[in-house]
Motif scaffolding. Structure first.
Motif, PDB file in Angstrom:
ATOM      1  N   GLU A  36     -62.252 -67.579  50.223  1.00  0.00           N
ATOM      2  CA  GLU A  36     -61.027 -68.176  50.771  1.00  0.00           C
ATOM      3  C   GLU A  36     -60.603 -69.413  49.981  1.00  0.00           C
ATOM      4  OE1 GLU A  36     -63.597 -67.248  52.525  1.00  0.00           O
ATOM      5  OE2 GLU A  36     -62.889 -65.834  54.044  1.00  0.00           O
ATOM      6  N   GLU A  37     -61.597 -70.270  49.665  1.00  0.00           N
ATOM      7  CA  GLU A  37     -61.299 -71.511  48.943  1.00  0.00           C
ATOM      8  C   GLU A  37     -60.831 -71.204  47.518  1.00  0.00           C
ATOM      9  OE1 GLU A  37     -63.377 -75.904  48.581  1.00  0.00           O
ATOM     10  OE2 GLU A  37     -64.574 -74.223  49.292  1.00  0.00           O
ATOM     11  N   ALA A  38     -61.467 -70.228  46.890  1.00  0.00           N
ATOM     12  CA  ALA A  38     -61.090 -69.848  45.517  1.00  0.00           C
ATOM     13  C   ALA A  38     -59.652 -69.324  45.480  1.00  0.00           C
ATOM     14  CB  ALA A  38     -62.051 -68.787  44.994  1.00  0.00           C
ATOM     15  N   ILE A  39     -59.291 -68.527  46.477  1.00  0.00           N
ATOM     16  CA  ILE A  39     -57.934 -67.969  46.522  1.00  0.00           C
ATOM     17  C   ILE A  39     -56.907 -69.070  46.752  1.00  0.00           C
ATOM     18  CG2 ILE A  39     -56.396 -66.527  47.950  1.00  0.00           C
ATOM     19  CD1 ILE A  39     -58.823 -64.521  48.053  1.00  0.00           C
ATOM     20  N   SER A  40     -57.247 -70.015  47.614  1.00  0.00           N
ATOM     21  CA  SER A  40     -56.358 -71.158  47.846  1.00  0.00           C
ATOM     22  C   SER A  40     -56.145 -71.936  46.545  1.00  0.00           C
ATOM     23  CB  SER A  40     -56.985 -72.062  48.915  1.00  0.00           C
ATOM     24  OG  SER A  40     -56.216 -73.220  49.085  1.00  0.00           O
ATOM     25  N   LEU A  41     -57.238 -72.141  45.798  1.00  0.00           N
ATOM     26  CA  LEU A  41     -57.155 -72.873  44.525  1.00  0.00           C
ATOM     27  C   LEU A  41     -56.370 -72.096  43.465  1.00  0.00           C
ATOM     28  CD1 LEU A  41     -60.732 -74.399  44.161  1.00  0.00           C
ATOM     29  CD2 LEU A  41     -58.576 -75.672  44.158  1.00  0.00           C
ATOM     30  N   VAL A  42     -56.549 -70.765  43.438  1.00  0.00           N
ATOM     31  CA  VAL A  42     -55.866 -69.969  42.414  1.00  0.00           C
ATOM     32  C   VAL A  42     -54.346 -70.016  42.642  1.00  0.00           C
ATOM     33  CG1 VAL A  42     -55.718 -67.565  43.284  1.00  0.00           C
ATOM     34  CG2 VAL A  42     -56.368 -67.973  40.926  1.00  0.00           C
ATOM     35  N   LYS A  43     -53.943 -70.157  43.907  1.00  0.00           N
ATOM     36  CA  LYS A  43     -52.510 -70.298  44.210  1.00  0.00           C
ATOM     37  C   LYS A  43     -52.014 -71.709  43.844  1.00  0.00           C
ATOM     38  CE  LYS A  43     -50.620 -68.653  48.012  1.00  0.00           C
ATOM     39  NZ  LYS A  43     -49.478 -67.897  47.456  1.00  0.00           N
ATOM     40  N   LYS A  44     -52.833 -72.718  44.153  1.00  0.00           N
ATOM     41  CA  LYS A  44     -52.440 -74.111  43.860  1.00  0.00           C
ATOM     42  C   LYS A  44     -52.319 -74.373  42.363  1.00  0.00           C
ATOM     43  CE  LYS A  44     -54.345 -76.403  47.924  1.00  0.00           C
ATOM     44  NZ  LYS A  44     -55.633 -76.852  48.441  1.00  0.00           N
ATOM     45  N   THR A  45     -53.170 -73.700  41.576  1.00  0.00           N
ATOM     46  CA  THR A  45     -53.180 -73.961  40.126  1.00  0.00           C
ATOM     47  C   THR A  45     -52.184 -73.089  39.360  1.00  0.00           C
ATOM     48  OG1 THR A  45     -55.054 -72.434  39.864  1.00  0.00           O
ATOM     49  CG2 THR A  45     -55.580 -74.778  40.085  1.00  0.00           C
ATOM     50  N   ALA A  46     -51.420 -72.251  40.084  1.00  0.00           N
ATOM     51  CA  ALA A  46     -50.389 -71.422  39.428  1.00  0.00           C
ATOM     52  C   ALA A  46     -49.110 -72.244  39.335  1.00  0.00           C
ATOM     53  CB  ALA A  46     -50.157 -70.143  40.226  1.00  0.00           C
ATOM     54  N   VAL A  47     -48.946 -72.934  38.208  1.00  0.00           N
ATOM     55  CA  VAL A  47     -47.821 -73.880  38.083  1.00  0.00           C
ATOM     56  C   VAL A  47     -46.791 -73.443  37.036  1.00  0.00           C
ATOM     57  CG1 VAL A  47     -49.075 -75.894  38.944  1.00  0.00           C
ATOM     58  CG2 VAL A  47     -49.295 -75.287  36.542  1.00  0.00           C
ATOM     59  N   ALA A  48     -46.936 -72.246  36.514  1.00  0.00           N
ATOM     60  CA  ALA A  48     -45.960 -71.766  35.508  1.00  0.00           C
ATOM     61  C   ALA A  48     -44.626 -71.462  36.190  1.00  0.00           C
ATOM     62  CB  ALA A  48     -46.496 -70.516  34.818  1.00  0.00           C
ATOM     63  N   LYS A  49     -43.587 -71.286  35.363  1.00  0.00           N
ATOM     64  CA  LYS A  49     -42.247 -71.038  35.910  1.00  0.00           C
ATOM     65  C   LYS A  49     -42.046 -69.583  36.307  1.00  0.00           C
ATOM     66  CE  LYS A  49     -39.909 -74.862  33.637  1.00  0.00           C
ATOM     67  NZ  LYS A  49     -39.148 -75.275  32.466  1.00  0.00           N
ATOM     68  N   PHE A  50     -43.025 -68.725  35.994  1.00  0.00           N
ATOM     69  CA  PHE A  50     -42.922 -67.311  36.380  1.00  0.00           C
ATOM     70  C   PHE A  50     -44.006 -66.998  37.413  1.00  0.00           C
ATOM     71  CE2 PHE A  50     -45.717 -67.664  32.735  1.00  0.00           C
ATOM     72  CZ  PHE A  50     -46.793 -66.854  33.063  1.00  0.00           C
ATOM     73  N   ASP A  51     -43.898 -65.840  38.032  1.00  0.00           N
ATOM     74  CA  ASP A  51     -44.876 -65.429  39.048  1.00  0.00           C
ATOM     75  C   ASP A  51     -46.145 -64.940  38.351  1.00  0.00           C
ATOM     76  OD1 ASP A  51     -46.060 -64.794  41.414  1.00  0.00           O
ATOM     77  OD2 ASP A  51     -44.776 -63.073  41.884  1.00  0.00           O
ATOM     78  N   GLU A  52     -47.149 -65.809  38.317  1.00  0.00           N
ATOM     79  CA  GLU A  52     -48.362 -65.495  37.543  1.00  0.00           C
ATOM     80  C   GLU A  52     -49.186 -64.376  38.192  1.00  0.00           C
ATOM     81  OE1 GLU A  52     -50.589 -68.936  36.036  1.00  0.00           O
ATOM     82  OE2 GLU A  52     -48.965 -70.203  36.800  1.00  0.00           O
ATOM     83  N   THR A  53     -49.854 -63.627  37.335  1.00  0.00           N
ATOM     84  CA  THR A  53     -50.778 -62.585  37.817  1.00  0.00           C
ATOM     85  C   THR A  53     -52.111 -63.233  38.155  1.00  0.00           C
ATOM     86  OG1 THR A  53     -49.725 -60.883  36.469  1.00  0.00           O
ATOM     87  CG2 THR A  53     -51.972 -60.453  37.156  1.00  0.00           C
ATOM     88  N   VAL A  54     -52.694 -62.821  39.271  1.00  0.00           N
ATOM     89  CA  VAL A  54     -54.035 -63.288  39.646  1.00  0.00           C
ATOM     90  C   VAL A  54     -55.021 -62.203  39.216  1.00  0.00           C
ATOM     91  CG1 VAL A  54     -55.561 -63.952  41.541  1.00  0.00           C
ATOM     92  CG2 VAL A  54     -53.139 -64.622  41.581  1.00  0.00           C
ATOM     93  N   GLU A  55     -56.039 -62.600  38.453  1.00  0.00           N
ATOM     94  CA  GLU A  55     -56.993 -61.628  37.916  1.00  0.00           C
ATOM     95  C   GLU A  55     -58.413 -61.957  38.343  1.00  0.00           C
ATOM     96  OE1 GLU A  55     -56.546 -61.913  33.721  1.00  0.00           O
ATOM     97  OE2 GLU A  55     -54.698 -60.734  33.672  1.00  0.00           O
ATOM     98  N   ALA A  56     -59.221 -60.900  38.460  1.00  0.00           N
ATOM     99  CA  ALA A  56     -60.655 -61.072  38.702  1.00  0.00           C
ATOM    100  C   ALA A  56     -61.402 -60.661  37.436  1.00  0.00           C
ATOM    101  CB  ALA A  56     -61.102 -60.208  39.872  1.00  0.00           C
ATOM    102  N   HIS A  57     -62.393 -61.460  37.065  1.00  0.00           N
ATOM    103  CA  HIS A  57     -63.243 -61.166  35.904  1.00  0.00           C
ATOM    104  C   HIS A  57     -64.682 -61.101  36.428  1.00  0.00           C
ATOM    105  CE1 HIS A  57     -59.802 -62.005  33.306  1.00  0.00           C
ATOM    106  NE2 HIS A  57     -59.556 -62.997  34.143  1.00  0.00           N
ATOM    107  N   ILE A  58     -65.251 -59.904  36.374  1.00  0.00           N
ATOM    108  CA  ILE A  58     -66.549 -59.665  37.020  1.00  0.00           C
ATOM    109  C   ILE A  58     -67.584 -59.261  35.974  1.00  0.00           C
ATOM    110  CG2 ILE A  58     -67.713 -58.260  38.775  1.00  0.00           C
ATOM    111  CD1 ILE A  58     -64.605 -57.836  39.771  1.00  0.00           C
TER     112      ILE A  58
END
Length: 230
Positions: A23-45
């Motif tokens: 939950e915290e990681a997802i909240s952070l991934v949204k907060k750190t998306a500061v580009a002018k376009f709708d950024e893709t969220v990716e998982a690297h496993i």
């Protein structure tokens, strides 16, 4: 490597030494998306397997409940009534032998996923050298070699993604867009992780989930605590 001001500011929000709850990681991934376009969220496993061995390969497909946020263009190789079936299901392009020179000689790649009926794999096989390196070759494990073209096309359009190891035994997949709600991203991410955990090869020894990182297109990586998924 010099980073921009926006990245530097976003990176301050993330502690690289910490493994965050989902939950915290997802909240952070949204907060750190500061580009002018709708950024893709990716998982690297990163997995504790050796993909050079056939019995340690991890490959499959999963339908994300909320899709990827991207419009996916589907090409179907089929013949007869299966062509009509694919069109009715919403395939963007359908055809057979006549598409070979277009792809091979003209470099036509206006599609994101290739589906083929089993009786067309002899034809599609001739494109192995060009489709293979781009990760576009149809594969039974991913559900892209099938007689049920209707289901294949509908699943892909609904948000089906394929996952597989790269040469360094890492899986890279999109799990949505920064504009998705935290709940939608969590649903998608959990669905993906469940599928990958279930796909653990019997030959895999020791720790299976080595590391899981969430990131957006322009932002820093956010490490996730994997104990919940192990």
């Amino acid at each position: 490597m010099k980073r921009g001001k926006k990245y530097t500011e976003a990176a301050k929000l993330v502690d690289r030494a910490v493994q965050y709850d989902t939950e915290e990681a997802i909240s952070l991934v949204k907060k750190t998306a500061v580009a002018k376009f709708d950024e893709t969220v990716e998982a690297h496993i990163r997995l504790g397997v050796d993909g050079r061995h056939a019995d340690q390969q991890v490959r499959g497909a999963v339908v994300l409940p909320h899709g990827t946020g991207k419009t996916v263009r589907v090409l179907v190789f089929a013949k007869g009534e299966k062509l009509d079936e694919a069109k009715a299901a919403g395939a963007d392009f359908v055809g057979g032998d006549e598409l070979i020179p277009r792809i091979q000689n003209e470099g036509w790649f206006d599609f994101d996923v290739v589906v083929a009926t089993p009786d067309m794999m002899g034809v599609v096989g001739r494109l192995g050298r060009v489709l293979g390196p781009k990760g576009l070759m149809p594969n039974p494990k991913a559900g892209t070699v099938t007689m049920d073209v209707t289901k294949a096309v509908q699943d892909i359009k609904a948000g089906k993604i394929e996952y597989r190891l790269d040469k360094t035994n890492i899986i890279h997949v999109p799990v949505g867009k920064a504009s998705f709600s935290e709940e939608q991203l969590k649903d998608n991410f959990t669905t993906l992780m469940d599928a990958i955990v279930k796909a653990r090869p019997a030959a895999a020894k020791g720790q299976y989930l080595k590391s899981v990182t969430l990131t957006n297109t322009m932002g820093p990586g956010i490490r996730i605590n994997t104990t919940k998924f192990a």
